[in-house]
Design an enzyme around this catalytic site. Structure first.
Site, short mmCIF file in Angstrom:
data_model
loop_
_atom_site.label_atom_id
_atom_site.label_comp_id
_atom_site.label_asym_id
_atom_site.label_seq_id
_atom_site.Cartn_x
_atom_site.Cartn_y
_atom_site.Cartn_z
N VAL A 88 0.83 -1.20 0.00
CA VAL A 88 0.00 0.00 0.00
C VAL A 88 0.87 1.25 0.00
O VAL A 88 0.54 2.25 -0.66
CB VAL A 88 -0.95 0.00 1.21
CG1 VAL A 88 -1.75 1.30 1.29
CG2 VAL A 88 -1.92 -1.18 1.14
N CYS A 89 1.98 1.20 0.71
CA CYS A 89 2.88 2.36 0.80
C CYS A 89 3.42 2.76 -0.57
O CYS A 89 3.46 3.93 -0.92
CB CYS A 89 4.04 2.05 1.75
SG CYS A 89 3.52 1.51 3.39
N SER A 90 3.84 1.75 -1.34
CA SER A 90 4.43 2.01 -2.66
C SER A 90 3.39 2.28 -3.74
O SER A 90 3.60 3.14 -4.61
CB SER A 90 5.28 0.81 -3.09
OG SER A 90 6.37 0.61 -2.23
#
Length: 201
Positions: A88-90
């Protein structure tokens, strides 16, 4: 602007890695900071490590950046996330800020900052991979002291990440938190993306 702090909830069972990221959610209900809090005072003596290569770290004698230098006399949007190179971060979190950087600048924001419980070298490689280093400032919280001070630490051992952070965002003026958003679970991105905080500035 009123603070938005979301109450955590604990799942009944560990059904998947996503549910695993919710483990520990019932250990506390709120972050210790809120609208009106001084972020520098909340984390006394804490510094962050600006993303850099190993050689840059050596040449700077492994210098760190005190929080007052990041926030004093500035309008800052900061978002924290569980870790570099994660899903999700990337794929969602960083791109939401990268793709809206002009909107932040138009609102007078001096800097948009991404922070994670990683060393500055991992953060540097990740920022370069995402082609976001020129528009977002990336900082490592290598030992988690920043997030622990704000009560935003999170045990993500279920996902083999160990001690990390919640997924969150905040708008800060001259060190004072104007608004803060914390996800119900680090696997969520419902309130900490760029679109939400743009509407709060």
């Amino acid at each position: 602007m009123a603070s938005l702090i979301l109450k955590r909830s604990s799942p009944s069972a560990l059904k998947s890695i996503v549910d695993g990221l919710r483990i520990g959610a019932s250990s506390r209900a709120y972050a210790s900071v809120a609208a009106g809090s001084d972020i520098v005072a909340a984390a006394p003596g804490v510094s962050l490590q600006k993303a850099r290569s190993w050689d840059e770290g050596v040449s700077s004698n492994f210098a760190t950046t005190p929080l007052k230098d990041i926030f004093k006399d500035k309008k800052v949007v900061i978002f924290g996330l569980p870790g570099a190179h994660t899903g999700v971060c990337s794929q969602q979190h960083v791109p939401s800020y990268k793709n809206n950087i002009d909107k932040f600048k138009a609102k007078g924001i001096d800097s948009v900052i991404c922070v994670a419980v990683n060393d500055p070298y991992v953060m540097n490689a990740w920022a370069e991979k995402l082609q976001a280093k020129d528009v977002i400032e990336f900082y490592g919280d290598f030992d988690g002291s920043f997030h622990k001070s704000l009560d935003l630490g999170k045990d993500l051992s279920a996902a083999l990440l160990g001690p990390r952070s919640e997924r969150w965002s905040a708008y800060i003026e001259n060190g004072k938190i104007k608004t803060i958003n914390v996800e119900e679970a680090p696997s969520d991105m419902k309130v900490s993306g760029a679109d939400v905080i743009l509407g709060q500035i």
